[in-house]
Design a protein around this motif. Structure first.
Motif, PDB file in Angstrom:
ATOM      1  N   UNK A   1       2.645 -42.943  -2.655  1.00 31.33           N
ATOM      2  CA  UNK A   1       3.044 -41.732  -3.374  1.00 31.33           C
ATOM      3  C   UNK A   1       1.855 -40.793  -3.596  1.00 31.33           C
ATOM      4  N   UNK A   2       0.644 -41.418  -3.693  1.00 36.64           N
ATOM      5  CA  UNK A   2      -0.562 -40.604  -3.866  1.00 36.64           C
ATOM      6  C   UNK A   2      -0.777 -39.709  -2.645  1.00 36.64           C
ATOM      7  N   UNK A   3      -0.574 -40.280  -1.466  1.00 42.16           N
ATOM      8  CA  UNK A   3      -0.730 -39.506  -0.230  1.00 42.16           C
ATOM      9  C   UNK A   3       0.299 -38.384  -0.162  1.00 42.16           C
ATOM     10  N   UNK A   4       1.520 -38.684  -0.561  1.00 38.26           N
ATOM     11  CA  UNK A   4       2.585 -37.678  -0.544  1.00 38.26           C
ATOM     12  C   UNK A   4       2.247 -36.506  -1.460  1.00 38.26           C
ATOM     13  N   UNK A   5       1.715 -36.811  -2.630  1.00 35.18           N
ATOM     14  CA  UNK A   5       1.325 -35.755  -3.572  1.00 35.18           C
ATOM     15  C   UNK A   5       0.185 -34.921  -3.002  1.00 35.18           C
ATOM     16  N   UNK A   6      -0.781 -35.569  -2.355  1.00 31.69           N
ATOM     17  CA  UNK A   6      -1.905 -34.847  -1.757  1.00 31.69           C
ATOM     18  C   UNK A   6      -1.429 -33.928  -0.632  1.00 31.69           C
ATOM     19  N   UNK A   7      -0.490 -34.420   0.175  1.00 31.55           N
ATOM     20  CA  UNK A   7       0.063 -33.594   1.256  1.00 31.55           C
ATOM     21  C   UNK A   7       0.794 -32.374   0.693  1.00 31.55           C
ATOM     22  N   UNK A   8       1.492 -32.581  -0.396  1.00 30.42           N
ATOM     23  CA  UNK A   8       2.231 -31.476  -1.015  1.00 30.42           C
ATOM     24  C   UNK A   8       1.266 -30.421  -1.550  1.00 30.42           C
ATOM     25  N   UNK A   9       0.180 -30.872  -2.188  1.00 33.03           N
ATOM     26  CA  UNK A   9      -0.837 -29.938  -2.694  1.00 33.03           C
ATOM     27  C   UNK A   9      -1.477 -29.184  -1.531  1.00 33.03           C
ATOM     28  N   UNK A  10      -1.772 -29.914  -0.447  1.00 35.77           N
ATOM     29  CA  UNK A  10      -2.349 -29.273   0.731  1.00 35.77           C
ATOM     30  C   UNK A  10      -1.424 -28.223   1.319  1.00 35.77           C
ATOM     31  N   UNK A  11      -0.133 -28.528   1.336  1.00 40.86           N
ATOM     32  CA  UNK A  11       0.856 -27.553   1.831  1.00 40.86           C
ATOM     33  C   UNK A  11       0.873 -26.305   0.953  1.00 40.86           C
ATOM     34  N   UNK A  12       0.863 -26.492  -0.360  1.00 43.64           N
ATOM     35  CA  UNK A  12       0.876 -25.355  -1.286  1.00 43.64           C
ATOM     36  C   UNK A  12      -0.358 -24.478  -1.107  1.00 43.64           C
ATOM     37  N   UNK A  13      -1.512 -25.120  -0.936  1.00 43.58           N
ATOM     38  CA  UNK A  13      -2.765 -24.364  -0.752  1.00 43.58           C
ATOM     39  C   UNK A  13      -2.732 -23.569   0.551  1.00 43.58           C
ATOM     40  N   UNK A  14      -2.334 -24.233   1.643  1.00 45.49           N
ATOM     41  CA  UNK A  14      -2.333 -23.577   2.946  1.00 45.49           C
ATOM     42  C   UNK A  14      -1.259 -22.528   3.111  1.00 45.49           C
ATOM     43  N   UNK A  15      -0.082 -22.780   2.510  1.00 47.28           N
ATOM     44  CA  UNK A  15       1.062 -21.884   2.739  1.00 47.28           C
ATOM     45  C   UNK A  15       1.168 -20.760   1.718  1.00 47.28           C
ATOM     46  N   UNK A  16       0.552 -20.949   0.542  1.00 47.19           N
ATOM     47  CA  UNK A  16       0.720 -19.941  -0.506  1.00 47.19           C
ATOM     48  C   UNK A  16      -0.590 -19.337  -1.005  1.00 47.19           C
ATOM     49  N   UNK A  17      -1.639 -20.130  -1.077  1.00 41.02           N
ATOM     50  CA  UNK A  17      -2.909 -19.597  -1.586  1.00 41.02           C
ATOM     51  C   UNK A  17      -3.745 -18.974  -0.468  1.00 41.02           C
ATOM     52  N   UNK A  18      -3.955 -19.728   0.618  1.00 43.28           N
ATOM     53  CA  UNK A  18      -4.813 -19.241   1.699  1.00 43.28           C
ATOM     54  C   UNK A  18      -4.096 -18.323   2.689  1.00 43.28           C
ATOM     55  N   UNK A  19      -2.786 -18.320   2.652  1.00 46.40           N
ATOM     56  CA  UNK A  19      -2.045 -17.396   3.520  1.00 46.40           C
ATOM     57  C   UNK A  19      -1.946 -16.036   2.821  1.00 46.40           C
ATOM     58  N   UNK A  20      -2.738 -15.096   3.254  1.00 44.19           N
ATOM     59  CA  UNK A  20      -2.740 -13.764   2.647  1.00 44.19           C
ATOM     60  C   UNK A  20      -1.507 -12.982   3.093  1.00 44.19           C
ATOM     61  N   UNK A  21      -1.239 -11.890   2.384  1.00 42.01           N
ATOM     62  CA  UNK A  21      -0.110 -11.026   2.766  1.00 42.01           C
ATOM     63  C   UNK A  21      -0.306 -10.474   4.172  1.00 42.01           C
ATOM     64  N   UNK A  22      -1.563 -10.218   4.514  1.00 37.77           N
ATOM     65  CA  UNK A  22      -1.892  -9.691   5.838  1.00 37.77           C
ATOM     66  C   UNK A  22      -1.515 -10.694   6.936  1.00 37.77           C
ATOM     67  N   UNK A  23      -1.884 -11.968   6.725  1.00 38.14           N
ATOM     68  CA  UNK A  23      -1.546 -13.008   7.704  1.00 38.14           C
ATOM     69  C   UNK A  23      -0.035 -13.205   7.768  1.00 38.14           C
ATOM     70  N   UNK A  24       0.618 -13.183   6.606  1.00 34.23           N
ATOM     71  CA  UNK A  24       2.065 -13.376   6.546  1.00 34.23           C
ATOM     72  C   UNK A  24       2.812 -12.322   7.361  1.00 34.23           C
ATOM     73  N   UNK A  25       2.296 -11.099   7.378  1.00 40.45           N
ATOM     74  CA  UNK A  25       2.920 -10.021   8.139  1.00 40.45           C
ATOM     75  C   UNK A  25       2.538 -10.070   9.617  1.00 40.45           C
ATOM     76  N   UNK A  26       1.251 -10.276   9.889  1.00 38.02           N
ATOM     77  CA  UNK A  26       0.759 -10.241  11.269  1.00 38.02           C
ATOM     78  C   UNK A  26       1.234 -11.437  12.103  1.00 38.02           C
ATOM     79  N   UNK A  27       1.504 -12.590  11.461  1.00 34.36           N
ATOM     80  CA  UNK A  27       1.921 -13.771  12.224  1.00 34.36           C
ATOM     81  C   UNK A  27       3.301 -13.577  12.856  1.00 34.36           C
ATOM     82  N   UNK A  28       4.055 -12.580  12.364  1.00 30.98           N
ATOM     83  CA  UNK A  28       5.367 -12.276  12.940  1.00 30.98           C
ATOM     84  C   UNK A  28       5.250 -11.291  14.105  1.00 30.98           C
TER      85      UNK A  28
END
Length: 227
Positions: A1-28
């Motif tokens: 369960x510890x690994x699952x929680x770490x993966x979830x935190x990593x997903x949140x960081x990569x998908x919401x914190x480090x993904x800027x609005x610019x990247x979110x628009x340009x990736x499309x």
């Protein structure tokens, strides 16, 4: 369960914190930005799971990250429902991919999910929130349409009321009644100009808010009887 929680935190960081609005628009528009997003998610997952590091885990993280390529589908239609589906797929992949490679005990997760699903409290809360947020909106809309001639059932006020009831029900369940009073006061200040412009606006505001709060109280009383 510890690994699952770490993966979830990593997903949140990569998908919401480090993904800027610019990247979110340009990736499309440009595939290289989409792959840049995949790399960012991979690095976020990797940093959060360094003490589990192995060749197999890197392969697992790569698969999870590559699943983010489905974000490209937003190019054809981008709405809230697609966002929910997209995030659901990502979260499910955080469980299924590691489980396939033996990092997560899928039977243990199934046990927890079954216990959660069969818990009567889940259904009591579900009934309370659904009634208080959605059913109450329909009831209040129908009542106000018969009282106010130019009332618009699908106006922004109706959706604000849904959020308001969500907050009030949650605070009531936590016995934070003082916070509910503060919310009511803040809402009154925010709507003061609306009320000052026309006396009828004030009547409309207090009628709608009163009905909204009454439905929350009725819902809270109903929940108490189930315990």
């Amino acid at each position: 369960m510890d690994l699952l929680l770490r993966l979830f935190v990593g997903h949140l960081i990569g998908d919401f914190i480090l993904q800027t609005n610019n990247i979110a628009e340009l990736k499309l528009k440009n595939i290289k930005y989409l792959f840049a997003h995949v790399v960012i998610v991979f690095l976020s997952l990797l940093i959060c799971t360094l003490d589990y590091l192995s060749f197999n885990l890197i392969f697992v993280l790569a698969i999870i990250s590559l699943i983010h390529l489905i974000d490209y589908l937003k190019k054809f239609t981008d709405n809230f429902l697609l966002f929910i589906i997209d995030q659901t797929i990502h979260v499910v992949s955080l469980i299924l991919v590691p489980a396939i490679f033996g990092y997560i005990d899928i039977y243990l997760i199934n046990k927890y999910l079954l216990a959660f699903y069969t818990n009567i409290n889940l259904w009591v809360y579900a009934a309370g929130y659904i009634f208080g947020i959605f059913a109450a909106k329909v009831m209040i809309d129908n009542l106000l349409k018969n009282i106010i001639k130019d009332y618009e059932a699908n106006s922004i006020s109706g959706y604000i009321g849904m959020i308001e009831r969500l907050i009030v029900i949650t605070l009531a369940l936590l016995n934070e009644y003082t916070a509910i009073g503060i919310i009511f006061a803040i809402k009154g200040v925010a709507r003061s100009k609306f009320i000052d412009n026309d006396v009828k606006n004030g009547e409309y505001y207090f009628l709608g808010t009163g009905l909204s709060f009454f439905s929350c109280y009725f819902n809270r009383a109903g929940n108490k009887k189930n315990y």
